[in-house]
Design an enzyme around this catalytic site. Structure first.
Site, mmCIF file in Angstrom:
data_model
loop_
_atom_site.group_PDB
_atom_site.id
_atom_site.type_symbol
_atom_site.label_atom_id
_atom_site.label_comp_id
_atom_site.label_asym_id
_atom_site.label_seq_id
_atom_site.Cartn_x
_atom_site.Cartn_y
_atom_site.Cartn_z
ATOM 1 N N VAL A 86 55.559 -1.292 16.528
ATOM 2 C CA VAL A 86 56.784 -0.694 17.040
ATOM 3 C C VAL A 86 56.918 -1.079 18.502
ATOM 4 C CG1 VAL A 86 58.029 1.467 17.456
ATOM 5 C CG2 VAL A 86 56.532 1.256 15.460
ATOM 6 N N CYS A 87 58.120 -1.451 18.897
ATOM 7 C CA CYS A 87 58.389 -1.723 20.308
ATOM 8 C C CYS A 87 57.466 -2.847 20.816
ATOM 9 C CB CYS A 87 58.216 -0.424 21.085
ATOM 10 S SG CYS A 87 58.874 -0.391 22.762
ATOM 11 N N SER A 88 56.904 -2.690 21.996
ATOM 12 C CA SER A 88 56.059 -3.736 22.576
ATOM 13 C C SER A 88 54.702 -3.857 21.909
ATOM 14 C CB SER A 88 55.872 -3.501 24.077
ATOM 15 O OG SER A 88 55.287 -2.229 24.312
#
Length: 247
Positions: free
Chosen positions: A99-101
């Site tokens: 998720v995300c970075s």
């Protein structure tokens, strides 16, 4: 089914809390929060503390791996113990996700080389530097047994997609209704293509307060340098190979 969610100091809470609230409702789900050792882990807010329940050594072969993002992702993307575990666990996992970075950690582990992947808009440049094809206009990107999602709230979308793959579409719909996930935001600035120039600048400045500290700046520079160096060496090898074959 064992679900391993990696927690590291400086994680963003919604990155993993959203997926956790979806995946824990799957049949026979055993959720583990992992770090080097069990114990308290502090989020990037500096206020929220979550307990890691298990160590990497105690969880060698989970069925599902989920790696959240956070303001310290670049620093942890150089943690060789973490990267070794990701590589090893991925070999037997059914799904490896981020998720995300968190996708930067997958990329640093070498799992996204030459693949399409997404991340938070602020981390797409780092993905590209690590040999990944960054995707900025898809909320969830599926590449074989690796699934990446865009920033923060997109983790819920990823988890619902994953729930559909594991438990079936009907089960995923039941989970969606149970958590009443029916987004109707009051504003339409949730993607870079929709936000105004002023909103983009303000969001960048807001995040910079956490990212622009010496530790994170050094970690980001080191990670990008490593990616650039590997790319240069790969080009050199290809060039030498073409010369040798032409002789």
């Amino acid at each position: 089914m064992q679900i391993a969610i990696v927690l590291y100091p400086g994680f963003t809470a919604l990155d993993f809390i959203g997926p956790y609230e979806v995946l824990r409702w799957l049949p026979d789900a055993e959720v583990r929060f992992l770090w080097h050792e069990p114990g308290p882990i502090t989020a990037d807010s500096g206020v929220l503390v979550i307990g890691a329940t298990h160590s990497f050594g105690e969880t060698p072969s989970p069925d599902v791996i989920l790696i959240p993002g956070g303001m310290t992702t670049m620093e942890h993307a150089r943690d060789e113990r973490l990267l070794d575990w990701v590589r090893s666990a991925h070999e037997t996992a059914t799904w490896t996700t981020s998720v995300c970075s968190g996708s930067v950690i997958l990329a640093a582990a070498g799992l996204l080389k030459g693949k399409r992947a997404t991340s938070h808009w602020a981390a797409l440049t780092a993905l590209k530097a690590l040999g990944v094809t960054p995707v900025k206009d898809e909320r969830v990107v599926h590449e074989g047994d690796i699934v990446t999602s865009a920033g923060v709230s997109a983790g819920i979308d990823l988890a619902l997609w994953l729930a559909g793959q594991i438990g079936g579409e009907d089960r995923a719909k039941v989970i969606q209704l149970s958590i009443e996930y029916d987004p109707q935001p009051p504003f339409d600035s949730g993607h870079m293509s929709k936000a105004s120039a002023t909103t983009k600048a303000s969001a960048t400045a807001l995040m910079a307060k956490d990212l622009a500290n010496p530790t994170q700046l050094k970690a980001t520079a080191s990670l990008l340098w490593t990616g650039a160096l590997e790319a240069a060496r790969s080009r050199g090898k290809r060039k030498r190979g073409r010369v040798a074959s032409a002789r």
